[in-house]
Scaffold this active site. Structure first.
Site, PDB file in Angstrom:
ATOM      1  N   TRP A  28       0.986  -1.208  -0.061  1.00  0.00           N
ATOM      2  CA  TRP A  28       0.064  -0.048   0.219  1.00  0.00           C
ATOM      3  C   TRP A  28       0.892   1.249  -0.033  1.00  0.00           C
ATOM      4  CZ3 TRP A  28      -0.159   3.516   4.191  1.00  0.00           C
ATOM      5  CH2 TRP A  28      -0.858   4.592   3.856  1.00  0.00           C
ATOM      6  N   GLU A  84      -3.282  -2.861  -2.509  1.00  0.00           N
ATOM      7  CA  GLU A  84      -4.418  -2.316  -1.739  1.00  0.00           C
ATOM      8  C   GLU A  84      -4.427  -0.726  -2.087  1.00  0.00           C
ATOM      9  OE1 GLU A  84      -3.319  -1.718   2.591  1.00  0.00           O
ATOM     10  OE2 GLU A  84      -5.276  -1.066   3.005  1.00  0.00           O
ATOM     11  N   LYS A  96      -7.299   2.729  -1.970  1.00  0.00           N
ATOM     12  CA  LYS A  96      -8.159   3.582  -0.967  1.00  0.00           C
ATOM     13  C   LYS A  96      -8.762   4.823  -1.817  1.00  0.00           C
ATOM     14  CE  LYS A  96      -6.188   5.693   2.526  1.00  0.00           C
ATOM     15  NZ  LYS A  96      -5.271   5.987   3.654  1.00  0.00           N
ATOM     16  N   ASP A 121      -9.537  -3.301   2.177  1.00  0.00           N
ATOM     17  CA  ASP A 121      -9.659  -2.586   3.578  1.00  0.00           C
ATOM     18  C   ASP A 121     -11.092  -2.061   3.853  1.00  0.00           C
ATOM     19  OD1 ASP A 121      -9.297  -0.543   5.513  1.00  0.00           O
ATOM     20  OD2 ASP A 121      -7.061  -1.067   5.659  1.00  0.00           O
ATOM     21  N   HIS A 181     -11.835   1.545   3.654  1.00  0.00           N
ATOM     22  CA  HIS A 181     -11.629   2.308   2.600  1.00  0.00           C
ATOM     23  C   HIS A 181     -12.504   2.697   1.282  1.00  0.00           C
ATOM     24  CE1 HIS A 181      -6.884   1.657   2.980  1.00  0.00           C
ATOM     25  NE2 HIS A 181      -7.349   2.071   3.954  1.00  0.00           N
ATOM     26  N   HIS A 227      -8.340  -6.416   4.992  1.00  0.00           N
ATOM     27  CA  HIS A 227      -7.835  -5.472   6.075  1.00  0.00           C
ATOM     28  C   HIS A 227      -8.945  -5.168   6.936  1.00  0.00           C
ATOM     29  CE1 HIS A 227      -3.416  -3.988   4.850  1.00  0.00           C
ATOM     30  NE2 HIS A 227      -3.570  -5.035   5.180  1.00  0.00           N
ATOM     31  N   ASP A 253     -12.087   6.754   7.481  1.00  0.00           N
ATOM     32  CA  ASP A 253     -11.340   5.936   7.472  1.00  0.00           C
ATOM     33  C   ASP A 253     -10.391   6.005   8.902  1.00  0.00           C
ATOM     34  OD1 ASP A 253      -9.508   3.711   7.109  1.00  0.00           O
ATOM     35  OD2 ASP A 253      -8.073   4.796   5.820  1.00  0.00           O
ATOM     36  N   ASP A 296     -10.166   3.746  11.443  1.00  0.00           N
ATOM     37  CA  ASP A 296      -9.266   2.649  11.955  1.00  0.00           C
ATOM     38  C   ASP A 296      -9.689   2.316  13.263  1.00  0.00           C
ATOM     39  OD1 ASP A 296      -7.700   1.753   9.529  1.00  0.00           O
ATOM     40  OD2 ASP A 296      -6.791   3.633   9.752  1.00  0.00           O
ATOM     41  N   ASP A 332      -6.535  -4.460  10.380  1.00  0.00           N
ATOM     42  CA  ASP A 332      -5.890  -3.167  10.166  1.00  0.00           C
ATOM     43  C   ASP A 332      -6.576  -2.215  11.080  1.00  0.00           C
ATOM     44  OD1 ASP A 332      -4.258  -1.065   9.484  1.00  0.00           O
ATOM     45  OD2 ASP A 332      -5.056  -1.330   7.341  1.00  0.00           O
TER      46      ASP A 332
END
Ligand code: RNT
Ligand code: ZN
Length: 417
Positions: free
Chosen positions: A186, A225, A227, A258, A261, A285, A293, A295, A325
């Protein structure tokens, strides 16, 4: 919790599931073989161990300042082992390049070699853990806004060299563990504001990837990956989903999904059956976006449940790698690992317990209300009793009992940092 009660509840659940054609013993076996890849970066808010480490950059951010984060490799290893001891099953560890064992040396990203990961390989072997890997393009003076797509050939070449070396390291890890190391690529590349050079950046990224992937590496697998945006890079992302989906399909690479994303109403789960028609495998992820995003720690929310259900319904369990992730610095970080991992497992368990053949048959027969009804019934089936039994058999705390262990570890270890 009393083992006797857990067993009793499980026996009842087993019968209940048998009535709808589900063999819970088979499902427990499947769950035992379901391996998450724990992301090392939850333990220290994505800081890593580079001697020359600077501020975090690359459009990602860990918020919160909960005390006790891992400050060095020994602390991080201890924290990961603590977390693993509270998660049933055996799970992989996903390392970023900046978590090498640099032994006090300044090792730039284009100089890294397997030597700095030998102690990780040894540690993994001692602890019966497989390793996965990631190249690291962020938090470096040459990161800027553009790395592999930078118009400056010198900078592009620097990151190409870094990524090639990471593939060598991943391959060596794969050889050492006798199982392919899954390496994710990524890069944060993008623009904060209007730009007229989108095509040029994407051509550079494609050319860089072609060069990076030219070498055959039999014991590692490449994932790419994309996004939507990064912080400070809101207007344009070079490695968008379209870019990487097309690249993965054309070049037989693993596509990383992910869950943080995508656009807020877009369903990552719906991608599974679409892209698996064209790409060999998927890397996940698993994360939780809250408004952006962000996380946040994975929980049993609808998007995560749908994602795992779609994998099982697509009969694609073995074509997916299950990375996590998230990086939440605002709560106990071991707690974050344990909650996120156990929640992901519970979603997978519920997916495996679904009577999908029966529901599929009804759907094809045009019995729409029964499809809806059975899907609704699954939500209140006693899956929790199966999960508790699974924890018991794996000798890890059942239910909220893991909290005692995290509190004790905090009192004696992390709060002293
Ligand atoms: C960033 C990507 C990437 C990172 C990690 C640290 O938006 O999700 O996967 O979170 O590599
Ligand atoms: Zn990610």
């Amino acid at each position: 919790m009393k083992a006797e009660n857990i067993n009793k509840a499980y026996e009842l659940a087993k019968e209940r599931y048998a009535e709808i054609g589900i063999d819970t013993e088979k499902v427990i076996n499947q769950l035992q073989n379901f391996h998450l890849s724990l992301h090392c970066w939850q333990a220290d808010d994505v800081a890593g161990f580079e001697v020359q480490a600077g501020d975090m950059s690359g459009g990602i951010q860990s918020t919160g300042n909960y005390p006790g984060k891992a400050r060095n490799i020994d602390e991080l290893r201890a924290d990961v082992l603590k977390a693993k001891s509270l998660i049933p099953g055996n799970h992989r560890l996903n390392l970023h390049e900046l978590y090498g064992d640099f032994q006090g040396k300044v090792v730039d990203r284009d100089e890294v070699t397997i030597e700095y990961f030998q102690s990780w390989i040894d540690w993994a072997k001692e602890n019966n853990t497989m390793l996965d890997f990631n190249s690291s393009s962020f938090s470096h003076p040459k990161s800027g806004n553009l790395s592999l797509s930078n118009p400056d050939k010198g900078i592009r070449d620097f990151w190409i060299e870094h990524t090639k070396r990471c593939r060598d390291i991943a391959n060596a890890m794969g050889e050492a563990q006798g199982d392919p190391c899954i390496m994710n690529l990524w890069v944060h590349d993008g623009c904060k504001d209007q730009s007229v050079n989108h095509a040029m950046y994407r051509r550079f990224l494609k050319e860089s990837l072609d060069e990076i992937f030219a070498k055959k590496q039999p014991m590692m697998k490449d994932c790419i990956e994309g996004k939507v945006f990064g912080i400070g890079l809101e207007s344009f992302t070079v490695g968008s989903h379209d870019f990487y989906t097309a690249y993965a399909a054309q070049n037989g690479k693993i596509l990383t999904i992910d869950t943080g994303h995508y656009h807020p109403t877009e369903s990552p789960a719906d991608k599974v059956s679409a892209v698996l028609q064209f790409v060999p495998e998927l890397m996940l992820h698993v994360s939780r976006p809250v408004r952006w995003d962000s996380d946040h720690v994975t929980i049993m929310d609808d998007p995560t449940q749908e994602l795992f259900s779609e994998i099982v319904r697509a009969d694609a369990l073995d074509r997916v790698h299950y990375g996590l992730d998230f990086f939440d610095g605002s709560i106990n970080r071991i707690g974050a690992y344990v909650i996120g991992s156990r929640s992901a497992q519970k979603c997978m368990l519920r997916a495996l317990l679904e009577p999908k053949e029966e529901i599929s048959r009804l759907e094809i027969a045009g019995q729409g209300y029964k499809v809806l009804g059975l899907l609704e019934e699954q939500k209140a089936m006693p899956w929790q009793a199966v999960y508790d039994e699974f924890c018991l058999r794996n000798d890890v705390p059942v239910g909220q009992d893991y909290m005692k262990e995290i509190d004790a570890y905090e009192a004696t270890v992390t709060s002293k940092r």
